[in-house]
Design a protein around this motif. Structure first.
Motif, PDB file in Angstrom:
ATOM      1  N   ILE A 300      -7.691   4.004   1.902  1.00 16.14           N
ATOM      2  CA  ILE A 300      -6.303   4.126   2.349  1.00 16.14           C
ATOM      3  C   ILE A 300      -5.654   5.398   1.812  1.00 16.14           C
ATOM      4  CG2 ILE A 300      -5.223   2.796   0.465  1.00 16.14           C
ATOM      5  CD1 ILE A 300      -3.452   1.534   2.661  1.00 16.14           C
ATOM      6  N   ASN A 301      -5.989   5.796   0.574  1.00 16.91           N
ATOM      7  CA  ASN A 301      -5.406   7.023   0.019  1.00 16.91           C
ATOM      8  C   ASN A 301      -5.938   8.266   0.712  1.00 16.91           C
ATOM      9  OD1 ASN A 301      -3.495   6.537  -2.352  1.00 16.91           O
ATOM     10  ND2 ASN A 301      -5.170   5.138  -2.849  1.00 16.91           N
ATOM     11  N   ALA A 302      -7.182   8.215   1.172  1.00 13.06           N
ATOM     12  CA  ALA A 302      -7.737   9.346   1.931  1.00 13.06           C
ATOM     13  C   ALA A 302      -6.968   9.538   3.234  1.00 13.06           C
ATOM     14  CB  ALA A 302      -9.224   9.109   2.209  1.00 13.06           C
ATOM     15  N   LEU A 303      -6.624   8.428   3.906  1.00 11.89           N
ATOM     16  CA  LEU A 303      -5.874   8.513   5.165  1.00 11.89           C
ATOM     17  C   LEU A 303      -4.451   9.010   4.930  1.00 11.89           C
ATOM     18  CD1 LEU A 303      -6.916   5.319   7.180  1.00 11.89           C
ATOM     19  CD2 LEU A 303      -7.602   7.681   7.581  1.00 11.89           C
ATOM     20  N   LEU A 304      -3.825   8.563   3.849  1.00  8.62           N
ATOM     21  CA  LEU A 304      -2.441   8.963   3.580  1.00  8.62           C
ATOM     22  C   LEU A 304      -2.325  10.452   3.275  1.00  8.62           C
ATOM     23  CD1 LEU A 304      -1.186   5.902   1.480  1.00  8.62           C
ATOM     24  CD2 LEU A 304      -0.568   6.490   3.833  1.00  8.62           C
ATOM     25  N   LYS A 305      -3.403  11.071   2.826  1.00  8.55           N
ATOM     26  CA  LYS A 305      -3.386  12.507   2.554  1.00  8.55           C
ATOM     27  C   LYS A 305      -3.188  13.322   3.832  1.00  8.55           C
ATOM     28  CE  LYS A 305      -4.067  12.416  -1.926  1.00  8.55           C
ATOM     29  NZ  LYS A 305      -2.974  12.842  -2.834  1.00  8.55           N
ATOM     30  N   LEU A 306      -3.336  12.673   4.984  1.00 11.53           N
ATOM     31  CA  LEU A 306      -3.196  13.380   6.265  1.00 11.53           C
ATOM     32  C   LEU A 306      -1.753  13.451   6.733  1.00 11.53           C
ATOM     33  CD1 LEU A 306      -6.276  11.886   8.154  1.00 11.53           C
ATOM     34  CD2 LEU A 306      -6.113  14.015   6.851  1.00 11.53           C
ATOM     35  N   ASP A 307      -0.815  12.958   5.900  1.00  9.91           N
ATOM     36  CA  ASP A 307       0.629  13.083   6.155  1.00  9.91           C
ATOM     37  C   ASP A 307       1.121  12.294   7.359  1.00  9.91           C
ATOM     38  OD1 ASP A 307       0.982  14.727   3.965  1.00  9.91           O
ATOM     39  OD2 ASP A 307       0.649  16.566   5.101  1.00  9.91           O
ATOM     40  N   ARG A 308       0.448  11.205   7.688  1.00  7.12           N
ATOM     41  CA  ARG A 308       0.980  10.309   8.722  1.00  7.12           C
ATOM     42  C   ARG A 308       1.401   9.009   8.045  1.00  7.12           C
ATOM     43  NH1 ARG A 308      -1.135   9.501  14.863  1.00  7.12           N
ATOM     44  NH2 ARG A 308       0.464   8.041  15.542  1.00  7.12           N
ATOM     45  N   PRO A 309       2.698   8.632   8.139  1.00  5.73           N
ATOM     46  CA  PRO A 309       3.173   7.442   7.422  1.00  5.73           C
ATOM     47  C   PRO A 309       2.522   6.164   7.951  1.00  5.73           C
ATOM     48  CG  PRO A 309       4.856   8.233   8.942  1.00  5.73           C
ATOM     49  CD  PRO A 309       3.769   9.269   8.935  1.00  5.73           C
ATOM     50  N   MET A 310       2.377   5.196   7.051  1.00  5.75           N
ATOM     51  CA  MET A 310       1.663   3.965   7.386  1.00  5.75           C
ATOM     52  C   MET A 310       2.426   2.745   6.871  1.00  5.75           C
ATOM     53  SD  MET A 310      -2.174   2.819   6.153  1.00  5.75           S
ATOM     54  CE  MET A 310      -2.905   4.335   6.795  1.00  5.75           C
ATOM     55  N   ILE A 311       2.373   1.667   7.650  1.00  3.06           N
ATOM     56  CA  ILE A 311       2.958   0.391   7.240  1.00  3.06           C
ATOM     57  C   ILE A 311       1.859  -0.663   7.261  1.00  3.06           C
ATOM     58  CG2 ILE A 311       4.618  -1.435   7.777  1.00  3.06           C
ATOM     59  CD1 ILE A 311       6.376   0.594   9.095  1.00  3.06           C
ATOM     60  N   LEU A 312       1.698  -1.370   6.149  1.00  2.00           N
ATOM     61  CA  LEU A 312       0.792  -2.513   6.093  1.00  2.00           C
ATOM     62  C   LEU A 312       1.626  -3.786   6.035  1.00  2.00           C
ATOM     63  CD1 LEU A 312      -2.126  -1.579   3.655  1.00  2.00           C
ATOM     64  CD2 LEU A 312      -1.969  -1.273   6.122  1.00  2.00           C
ATOM     65  N   ILE A 313       1.320  -4.746   6.904  1.00  2.00           N
ATOM     66  CA  ILE A 313       2.069  -6.004   6.981  1.00  2.00           C
ATOM     67  C   ILE A 313       1.104  -7.159   6.742  1.00  2.00           C
ATOM     68  CG2 ILE A 313       3.484  -7.499   8.440  1.00  2.00           C
ATOM     69  CD1 ILE A 313       4.196  -4.963  10.085  1.00  2.00           C
ATOM     70  N   LEU A 314       1.419  -8.003   5.773  1.00  2.00           N
ATOM     71  CA  LEU A 314       0.625  -9.198   5.520  1.00  2.00           C
ATOM     72  C   LEU A 314       1.524 -10.423   5.618  1.00  2.00           C
ATOM     73  CD1 LEU A 314      -1.887  -8.295   2.670  1.00  2.00           C
ATOM     74  CD2 LEU A 314      -2.420  -8.976   5.009  1.00  2.00           C
ATOM     75  N   ASP A 315       1.191 -11.312   6.528  1.00  2.77           N
ATOM     76  CA  ASP A 315       2.004 -12.500   6.814  1.00  2.77           C
ATOM     77  C   ASP A 315       1.397 -13.729   6.133  1.00  2.77           C
ATOM     78  OD1 ASP A 315       3.897 -14.162   7.874  1.00  2.77           O
ATOM     79  OD2 ASP A 315       3.519 -13.633   9.975  1.00  2.77           O
ATOM     80  N   ASP A 316       2.250 -14.700   5.855  1.00  6.12           N
ATOM     81  CA  ASP A 316       1.834 -15.973   5.257  1.00  6.12           C
ATOM     82  C   ASP A 316       1.087 -15.767   3.936  1.00  6.12           C
ATOM     83  OD1 ASP A 316       2.971 -17.745   7.088  1.00  6.12           O
ATOM     84  OD2 ASP A 316       1.325 -17.496   8.494  1.00  6.12           O
ATOM     85  N   LEU A 317       1.668 -14.969   3.068  1.00  5.93           N
ATOM     86  CA  LEU A 317       1.056 -14.710   1.760  1.00  5.93           C
ATOM     87  C   LEU A 317       0.942 -15.967   0.905  1.00  5.93           C
ATOM     88  CD1 LEU A 317       2.741 -11.320   0.787  1.00  5.93           C
ATOM     89  CD2 LEU A 317       0.293 -11.704   1.041  1.00  5.93           C
ATOM     90  N   GLN A 318       1.703 -17.005   1.255  1.00  8.29           N
ATOM     91  CA  GLN A 318       1.635 -18.241   0.468  1.00  8.29           C
ATOM     92  C   GLN A 318       0.262 -18.894   0.573  1.00  8.29           C
ATOM     93  OE1 GLN A 318       3.407 -17.980   3.270  1.00  8.29           O
ATOM     94  NE2 GLN A 318       2.721 -19.616   4.629  1.00  8.29           N
ATOM     95  N   TRP A 319      -0.535 -18.494   1.570  1.00  6.55           N
ATOM     96  CA  TRP A 319      -1.862 -19.085   1.751  1.00  6.55           C
ATOM     97  C   TRP A 319      -2.983 -18.146   1.306  1.00  6.55           C
ATOM     98  CZ3 TRP A 319       0.020 -20.539   7.263  1.00  6.55           C
ATOM     99  CH2 TRP A 319       0.828 -21.686   7.183  1.00  6.55           C
ATOM    100  N   ALA A 320      -2.640 -17.074   0.637  1.00  8.37           N
ATOM    101  CA  ALA A 320      -3.659 -16.137   0.143  1.00  8.37           C
ATOM    102  C   ALA A 320      -4.134 -16.578  -1.235  1.00  8.37           C
ATOM    103  CB  ALA A 320      -3.094 -14.723   0.069  1.00  8.37           C
ATOM    104  N   GLU A 321      -5.411 -16.347  -1.520  1.00  6.88           N
ATOM    105  CA  GLU A 321      -5.931 -16.687  -2.845  1.00  6.88           C
ATOM    106  C   GLU A 321      -5.526 -15.604  -3.838  1.00  6.88           C
ATOM    107  OE1 GLU A 321     -10.137 -16.870  -2.915  1.00  6.88           O
ATOM    108  OE2 GLU A 321     -10.452 -14.820  -2.243  1.00  6.88           O
TER     109      GLU A 321
END
Length: 633
Positions: A300-321
């Motif tokens: 992910i850090n390699a991609l961010l070096k290309l200067d294109r903004p990114m959003i990561l969305i994780l839903d229903d985190l209450q069910w994540a280990e």
């Protein structure tokens, strides 16, 4: 504000001055007698062969002129045809109400300029469907967009070169069905049009063992988006090629080979790289959780070096280990700040606050992030949908002035306590049973007020959703129960496999899918079958008898386990399932329809079903050892 000086003109129609009623009586030859005809049509969108507009009223005369929109005719009639002997449908009660309508005409002109075509014997319009458009939550949307705008400004002014920028993380909480996903997806859709790379994934109830796969699926979606950009505009294509080169240079061939097992679309992105399958298998077999964490953070850090903004969305985190929570909210977020990429990244996590206690690992992690000096956290808690937002939604969907739907909005809001999913389902049910219907007298949608106050008040969201499913045919309901046992979404390839099993309740499941899509319960896209909302999956699942549910989980687990090469000999000795099914899907499972699912994914799905079954189905020690081995893979 004086009626004598108000003026309205529509297209080439002659202007109408707001004259006193006595003057208009002589102009339009208004008759004093005659009751308003009663509407008996039960079909929402069909109309009789002949119109039954109110003869002798201001409204009828204006309609006959065919020069003004229906809503304007209604507005004028409600202002003029009032008082003793007045025949207005919904006469204004005060001058303030008149101003209220005129102000809405200024802010929402399409409501007043909208007409339904009238063709005798033909459908006037399609029934309204609530819940498709986005309404309300302006304050919360503004919070999300304010941060994204600030990050864009930091990039444009290159402030990150002189200032330390902290990673931004949002946590959106609320009860199930409160509109969390709708809010965030709407924000993501908008930002994707502004050049942001937006990807999201959601965890599932009862599938905590699969949490690592869900996180990998999130990164796999990033790769798929990069592959798709190849065929986009010149700018997108160049970005995709640059991303492929950057990933190849940053990770190297060996680490790329290791990631292929988890992110198979890398082969489609980095076509010039030669992947050594032997080397990949060797690396993957020794790839620990933390080595995978290291690879994903580098990715992910390699991609961010290309200067294109990114959003990561994780839903229903209450069910994540716990490990998945630490991977995303710990290692990845902190690495982005350390690599000076925070100005290009935004994380949004969603969870049900009524399912996260103080002992939940998510609770502890969010509190830890609040105290972090490297990460900015913003909490958004969604409360009940306001009555004003609900009235606004009804007004826009029915194309009616707000004053005509305030009573409907008030009743629905009280019955649902502002729970938006329940409100939407209730409104759609009112369309189906013709409580909301198209009135040919009014040439608009109308609500049978007398029915409003007979609505049940003791139903919860759960019982309401279940009651709406009771009309399904038996085969569709059986298929729905199987789907609910498989979680919020299921691979179509897995369902095709289950069709071949000797589990009687799984037979014919694929034949019912299109019907369930048509009635709006599931969606099918990209080889996945998913419920339209996780509350529907939850309540269908919980409606199954507990013993039957556990037995079903166990039978599905055993059948899918047989499709892998993992301990097939041991499984065969323990199983009563026909020998013909053994080892049909070694390494990769492919149905006659074509969908492919890897052996590793198949075994992971089987493990989830085993864990959801009762221990009484796993009484033999040899089986318990086998299933324990599955959990370690």
């Amino acid at each position: 504000r004086k009626p004598s000086i108000l003026f309205f003109s529509y297209g080439s129609a002659p202007p109408i001055n707001f004259l006193p009623r006595d003057t208009l009586k002589s102009t339009f030859h208004i008759e004093e007698e005659g009751d308003i005809p009663h509407d008996d049509e039960s079909d929402v969108c069909r109309q009789p062969k002949t119109s039954r507009a109110q003869e002798g009223t201001v409204f009828a005369k204006l309609l006959e002129s065919d020069a003004y929109p229906v809503s304007i005719c209604q507005l004028l009639s409600d202002m003029i045809d009032i008082g003793p002997g007045g025949k207005a449908n919904d006469p204004f009660k005060s001058f303030d109400d008149v101003i209220y309508d005129l102000e809405q005409m200024r802010t929402s002109p399409y409501i007043f300029l909208h007409d339904y075509p009238i063709h005798p014997g033909r459908a006037v319009c399609s029934p309204p469907v609530f819940g498709r458009q986005y309404y309300g939550r302006r304050k919360e949307m503004a919070q999300l967009l304010e941060v994204s705008t600030r990050l864009e400004a930091i990039c444009e002014m290159k402030l990150f070169q002189t200032q330390s920028i902290r990673t931004e993380a949002f946590f959106v909480s609320g009860k199930g069905g409160s509109g969390k996903s709708h809010l965030v997806n709407k924000c993501g859709d908008f930002l994707s049009t502004q050049g942001w790379l937006v990807v999201g994934e959601k965890f599932e109830r009862g599938h905590q063992h699969n949490s690592q796969d869900i996180v990998c699926s999130l990164f796999e979606k990033i790769v798929k988006k990069l592959v798709k950009l190849k065929a986009g505009s010149q700018q997108d294509s160049e970005y995709s090629q640059l991303a492929a080169k950057t990933l190849s240079d940053s990770l190297g061939a060996a680490r790329l080979c290791a990631l292929v097992e988890y992110l198979p679309s890398i082969r489609d992105l980095i076509t010039e790289a030669e992947f050594d399958a032997t080397q990949a298998n060797s690396i993957e077999s020794n790839l620990s959780h933390w080595k995978l964490v290291s690879l994903l953070t580098c990715f992910i850090n390699a991609l961010l070096k290309l200067d294109r903004p990114m959003i990561l969305i994780l839903d229903d985190l209450q069910w994540a280990e716990a490990l998945a929570i630490e991977l995303v909210l710990g290692e990845i977020l902190e690495s982005i700040e350390k690599q000076n990429n925070a100005h290009l990244f935004l994380f949004i996590g969603l969870y049900r606050d009524d399912e996260v206690s103080i002992y939940h690992p998510l609770f502890a992690k969010i509190n830890c992030l609040h105290e972090s000096s490297n990460i900015n956290t913003t909490d958004i808690q969604l409360s009940a949908f306001s009555k004003n937002d609900l009235v606004n939604m009804i007004s826009n969907e029915l194309k009616l002035p707000k004053r005509l739907v305030v009573e409907l909005g008030d009743v629905v809001h009280k019955r649902t306590s502002g729970h938006i999913l329940f409100a939407v389902e209730l409104l759609n049910s009112m369309v189906r049973d013709s409580t909301i219907y198209f009135s040919m007298n009014r040439r608009q949608f109308h609500c049978r007020i007398d029915r409003l106050y007979s609505l049940k008040t003791d139903e919860t969201v759960a019982t309401f959703i279940i009651s709406t499913l009771s009309t399904l045919n038996p085969d569709a309901l059986k298929a729905l129960r199987i789907l609910s046992c498989c979680g919020f979404h299921t691979d179509l390839a897995v369902l095709n496999l289950l069709e071949e099993s000797n589990i009687s309740s799984c037979h014919g499941i694929c034949d019912c899918l299109q019907y369930l899509v048509d009635v709006g319960i599931i969606d099918i896209a990209g080889g996945l079958v998913a419920f339209t909302h996780d509350l529907i999956q939850q309540h269908v699942y919980e409606s199954i008898d507990l013993t039957q549910r556990r037995e079903l989980h166990f039978n599905i687990a055993l059948f899918l386990g047989l499709k892998t090469s993992m301990n097939s000999t041991s499984i065969k000795a323990m199983s009563s399932i026909e020998d013909d099914f053994i080892n049909l899907y070694v390494a990769e499972s492919k149905t006659a329809e074509g969908p492919v699912i890897s052996e590793r994914s198949l075994l992971s799905i089987a493990t989830d079903h085993v864990n959801l079954a009762s221990p009484k189905f796993i009484s033999e020690l040899s089986r318990r050892k086998l299933f324990a081995t599955w959990n370690l893979i």
